[in-house]
Motif scaffolding. Structure first.
Motif, PDB file in Angstrom:
ATOM      1  N   PRO A 140     -10.231   0.023   2.795  1.00  0.00           N
ATOM      2  CA  PRO A 140      -8.629   0.373   3.383  1.00  0.00           C
ATOM      3  C   PRO A 140      -8.970   0.897   5.008  1.00  0.00           C
ATOM      4  O   PRO A 140      -7.739   0.681   5.658  1.00  0.00           O
ATOM      5  N   LEU A 141     -10.032   1.161   5.322  1.00  0.00           N
ATOM      6  CA  LEU A 141     -10.173   1.363   6.787  1.00  0.00           C
ATOM      7  C   LEU A 141      -9.982   0.348   7.613  1.00  0.00           C
ATOM      8  O   LEU A 141      -9.246   0.035   8.901  1.00  0.00           O
ATOM      9  N   SER A 162      -8.375  -2.673   6.737  1.00  0.00           N
ATOM     10  CA  SER A 162      -6.996  -3.082   6.593  1.00  0.00           C
ATOM     11  C   SER A 162      -5.949  -2.168   7.415  1.00  0.00           C
ATOM     12  O   SER A 162      -5.126  -2.561   7.882  1.00  0.00           O
ATOM     13  N   SER A 163      -6.349  -0.922   7.693  1.00  0.00           N
ATOM     14  CA  SER A 163      -5.536  -0.136   8.561  1.00  0.00           C
ATOM     15  C   SER A 163      -5.764  -0.748   9.910  1.00  0.00           C
ATOM     16  O   SER A 163      -4.731  -0.440  10.810  1.00  0.00           O
ATOM     17  N   ASN A 190       3.124   1.967   2.309  1.00  0.00           N
ATOM     18  CA  ASN A 190       3.436   2.738   3.563  1.00  0.00           C
ATOM     19  C   ASN A 190       5.149   2.149   3.793  1.00  0.00           C
ATOM     20  O   ASN A 190       5.249   0.888   3.386  1.00  0.00           O
ATOM     21  N   GLN A 194       0.837  -1.263  -0.148  1.00  0.00           N
ATOM     22  CA  GLN A 194       0.007  -0.156  -0.029  1.00  0.00           C
ATOM     23  C   GLN A 194       0.874   1.441   0.048  1.00  0.00           C
ATOM     24  O   GLN A 194       0.267   2.218   0.264  1.00  0.00           O
ATOM     25  N   CYS A 223     -10.455  -8.177  10.819  1.00  0.00           N
ATOM     26  CA  CYS A 223      -9.624  -6.848  10.308  1.00  0.00           C
ATOM     27  C   CYS A 223      -8.705  -7.391   9.304  1.00  0.00           C
ATOM     28  O   CYS A 223      -8.286  -7.175   8.396  1.00  0.00           O
ATOM     29  N   ARG A 224      -7.859  -8.202  10.070  1.00  0.00           N
ATOM     30  CA  ARG A 224      -6.628  -8.753   9.642  1.00  0.00           C
ATOM     31  C   ARG A 224      -6.672  -9.543   8.284  1.00  0.00           C
ATOM     32  O   ARG A 224      -6.127  -9.437   7.444  1.00  0.00           O
ATOM     33  N   PHE A 270      -1.768  -1.892   8.779  1.00  0.00           N
ATOM     34  CA  PHE A 270      -0.915  -0.737   9.369  1.00  0.00           C
ATOM     35  C   PHE A 270      -1.762   0.353   9.178  1.00  0.00           C
ATOM     36  O   PHE A 270      -2.598   0.612   8.198  1.00  0.00           O
ATOM     37  N   ILE A 271      -1.561   1.462  10.035  1.00  0.00           N
ATOM     38  CA  ILE A 271      -2.144   2.693   9.911  1.00  0.00           C
ATOM     39  C   ILE A 271      -1.128   3.510   8.851  1.00  0.00           C
ATOM     40  O   ILE A 271      -0.123   3.466   9.184  1.00  0.00           O
ATOM     41  N   PRO A 272      -1.576   4.087   7.760  1.00  0.00           N
ATOM     42  CA  PRO A 272      -0.747   4.807   7.125  1.00  0.00           C
ATOM     43  C   PRO A 272       0.141   5.811   7.853  1.00  0.00           C
ATOM     44  O   PRO A 272      -0.429   6.575   8.730  1.00  0.00           O
ATOM     45  N   SER A 292      -1.022  -2.192  13.621  1.00  0.00           N
ATOM     46  CA  SER A 292      -1.831  -1.356  14.659  1.00  0.00           C
ATOM     47  C   SER A 292      -2.342  -2.427  15.681  1.00  0.00           C
ATOM     48  O   SER A 292      -2.783  -2.195  16.852  1.00  0.00           O
TER      49      SER A 292
END
Lengths: 363, 356
Positions: free
Chosen positions: B167-168, B170-171, B46, B44, B249-250, B175-177, B183
């Motif tokens: 995308p929310l 997956s963050s 990051n 993504q 989420c993961r 990872f949070i951008p 996270s």
């Protein structure tokens, strides 16, 4: 005169026998209702015997677990050991040119080895039984894939002959679609399982070891002050449970003829459930192997009933199993709580009792 | 110094820290590269941390969060909840079904999380009522949901394994951008801080231990054991919901059969390794969390040694048995006796003999 009075006064039934009686009655009621409501398969003696044919291994694991639970412990390694035995025996028969007798000894040996280690760790090193047998389960399940990753099927001639052996019950059977009489059959594993149930019932009732088990489970401190070797009693309970898991593995192999890592999945939890329904308490000191037998039958019959009533999705079966467990657990809890207060006594005439009843202390 | 050392060796953290140290030393000898942490750019875009250490911390976070709740239950109820993984599957199912019926935005995610928390707290309270009011052994009481839980999750999904992707989400699961740390680790740390603050600034921690050590005494001192046990189960419900949602989420989908499979066993092990006696009483939250990292470190180490994933369990079992054997009171007593025999001159008679 006083002596006469005490003879006339009927003794209250013991917790063990009370819980067992409830299970037996519930099972019979359930089966009779199923017979009346759905008929069909439930009237067929072969379907009843198939309960045994398919679950003989579970019954054997549950019997071993009953002894451990009476002594106040827990053994959740049964399913893992069963699966390990099936895999090792198949690999031995196929790849190493083994004999049937040899594979039987291997099965017993694996079971004894697990039982020995569990027994030593739990009783002599005083490690929590849950952790020890959990590690045993992990070890057994992991070892299966080390022995062979792919599922294996036994094609050994002498073994297949033994596997296909059936015992025909005289006089019991059903009429097929063409009107011919088909006698009911049981597998040799069922005979083994029933023998084990009877032997353990005798051990628990009439031997010193059996009575020691109840004493240790009821209160290990009191047992110690009475001069019972608590550690050795517990050790033998785990040893027996391990040995029975080994036998259960062989019975499972006789039923399916294949070694697979997914064999006997969740068997340990089903065994615990059978014990609970059968009236064995995890706190120890209460329980009977006959109750376990009926517990297992109830557990499996409810699944048949759910299927017969048209709810064929697998999740209905586990939800009803959960509900049934809930019902029995609550029932036992309420009954034992009421009995402790002394308000509730189920009085049975002498001839209906299953054996010696212990006197209720809260008299 | 001597006093401090003695205090340290008696604390519950000794065994977990020692085992962790042993694993670290073993890996150092085996391969120093094991500890290398590098910064890579993920798909993504990051810049994120990567390496075995990060994957240990990341992979263990779900089990660590559940183990917090399990520690409280173990301490107060003298038993374990074996339904946690099944209830986590229910939480995940509720989470996904709320998300799928709405457009995925931040408030909807929070709403879905709160809703799944509510559902798991209800289920946990059911367990808690059985344990606290009906006085059923926790393992037996939770066996009900253990056998029915995953089926209930299946039922909520309508018999499918739906996927959610945004995308929310997956963050949350990845990872949070802009932040290189995964996270789940951040959520885990925040959760641990929150719970330990609650336990520090209220009497809950103390009361929980009192109920676990002696229920009768607790009752005589004006503590309501039933309430404390119910609260422990409710906190556990929130922990389970958090862990379930993070896992969903993961992986981006809910599979009721495989979500956190066998996690209940791992969690109980974690608690035992962490120094909390499975028979209740004094608990150690940080020990449990360290225990989760030990289990995950062990798994990652075994993977790094090219052990097939299905066979990992066997090696894990051996290590677990060794760890619990070291912490067994009988072995400890034996070691102290041996020590006394070998160094009779230096050691007086006042060595504390720790009875079981």
């Amino acid at each position: 005169m006083k002596k006469n009075n005490s003879l006339l006064r009927r003794e209250p039934i013991s917790n063990t026998n009370l819980l067992m009686t409830i299970t037996v009655c519930t099972f019979i009621c359930m089966y009779v209702i199923a017979m009346i409501a759905w008929g069909g398969g439930f009237l067929n003696p072969q379907q009843f015997l198939d309960l045994f044919n398919n679950n003989a291994y579970l019954l054997i694991i549950a019997c071993g677990l009953t002894m451990v639970m009476i002594s106040g412990g827990i053994d959740i390694s049964g399913g893992g050991i069963t699966a390990l035995v099936t895999m090792v025996c198949v690999v031995y028969l196929e790849d190493h040119g083994g004999t049937v007798l040899g594979s039987l000894f291997i099965a017993l040996g694996i079971g004894l080895a697990f039982g020995l280690v569990h027994g030593i760790l739990v009783s002599y090193l005083e490690i929590q039984p849950f952790i020890v047998t959990l590690a045993g389960m992990f070890f057994a399940r992991g070892m299966i894939t080390i022995v062979s990753i792919a599922p294996r099927t036994a094609a050994h001639e002498a073994f297949l002959k033994l596997k296909q052996a059936r015992i025909t019950l005289p006089g019991i059977g059903y009429y097929g679609k063409t009107g011919n009489f088909i006698p009911a059959q049981i597998e040799p594993g069922v005979l083994v399982a029933i023998t084990i149930v009877l032997v353990i019932a005798v051990i628990l009732k009439w031997t010193r070891f059996g009575r020691n088990l109840y004493a240790v489970g009821g209160s290990s401190h009191s047992a110690l002050t009475l001069g019972i070797n608590v550690k050795r009693t517990k050790f033998y309970a785990y040893l027996f449970a391990g040995l029975l898991s080994g036998i259960s593995g062989y019975v499972y192999l006789l039923h399916t003829g294949a070694g697979d890592a997914a064999n006997a999945a969740q068997a340990e939890m089903q065994a615990i459930a059978s014990n609970i329904i059968g009236g064995t308490l995890l706190t120890g000191g209460v329980g009977n192997v006959i109750g376990t037998l009926f517990g297992m039958l109830s557990l499996k019959t409810i699944t048949n009933i759910v299927i017969a009533s048209g709810l064929t999705k697998p999740y209905y079966q586990s939800i009803t199993t959960g509900l049934m467990l809930c019902f029995f657990i609550l029932l036992q809890s309420v009954i034992l709580a009421i009995r402790e207060k002394g308000h509730f006594r189920l009085l049975l005439p002498e001839w209906m009792r299953f054996g010696k009843t212990s006197k209720n202390e809260s008299d | 110094m001597g006093n401090g050392l003695k205090k340290f060796t008696r604390s519950q953290l000794v065994i977990p820290l020692f085992s962790l140290l042993l694993l670290v030393v073993f890996n150092l000898i085996r391969d120093v590269e094991f500890f290398s942490v590098s910064i890579v750019t993920n798909n993504q875009g990051n810049r994120v941390l990567s390496g075995n250490l990060i994957s240990i911390l990341n992979g263990a976070s779900a089990v660590a969060i559940i183990s917090i709740g399990m520690t409280l239950i173990t301490s107060s109820c003298k038993g374990q909840d074996i339904s946690v993984a099944a209830v986590a599957a229910i939480a995940g199912s509720v989470f996904v079904s709320v998300l799928r019926s709405n457009e995925i935005t931040v408030p909807v995610i929070i709403l879905a999380f709160l809703f799944s928390c509510l559902v798991t707290v209800l289920f946990s309270t059911f367990n808690g009522i059985l344990v606290a009011i009906f006085k059923i052994q926790p393992m037996i009481a939770t066996l009900i949901l253990f056998s029915a839980g995953r089926s209930i999750a299946y039922w909520i999904n309508g018999g499918a394994t739906p996927t959610v992707s945004s995308p929310l989400l997956s963050s949350i699961g990845g990872f949070i951008p802009g932040i290189p740390i995964p996270s789940p680790i951040i959520i885990m740390v925040m959760f641990l801080i929150l719970i330990s603050l609650v336990l520090r600034f209220t009497n809950l921690g103390l009361y929980t231990q009192v109920v676990g050590i002696n229920e009768e005494t607790a009752h005589l001192n004006g503590i309501n054991p039933i309430l404390i046990k119910l609260i422990a189960f409710m906190i556990s419900g929130i922990c389970v919901a958090t862990a379930g949602c993070i896992t969903v989420c993961r992986i981006g989908l809910i599979n009721h059969e495989t979500l956190l499979l066998d996690a209940e066993m791992d969690v109980i092990l974690t608690v035992a390794i962490g120094g909390t006696a499975l028979s209740g009483g004094k608990f150690n939250l940080y020990g449990s969390v360290i225990g989760a990292y030990i289990i995950q470190a062990l798994t990652v180490t075994l993977y790094a040694m090219k052990v097939p994933s299905a066979a990992v369990k066997a090696y894990k079992a051996i290590v677990i048995i060794v760890i619990v054997m070291i912490s067994s009171p009988v072995v400890k007593e034996f070691a102290i006796n041996l020590y006394k025999k070998l160094f009779k001159k230096q050691v007086g008679t006042n060595i504390p003999m720790k009875a079981s």
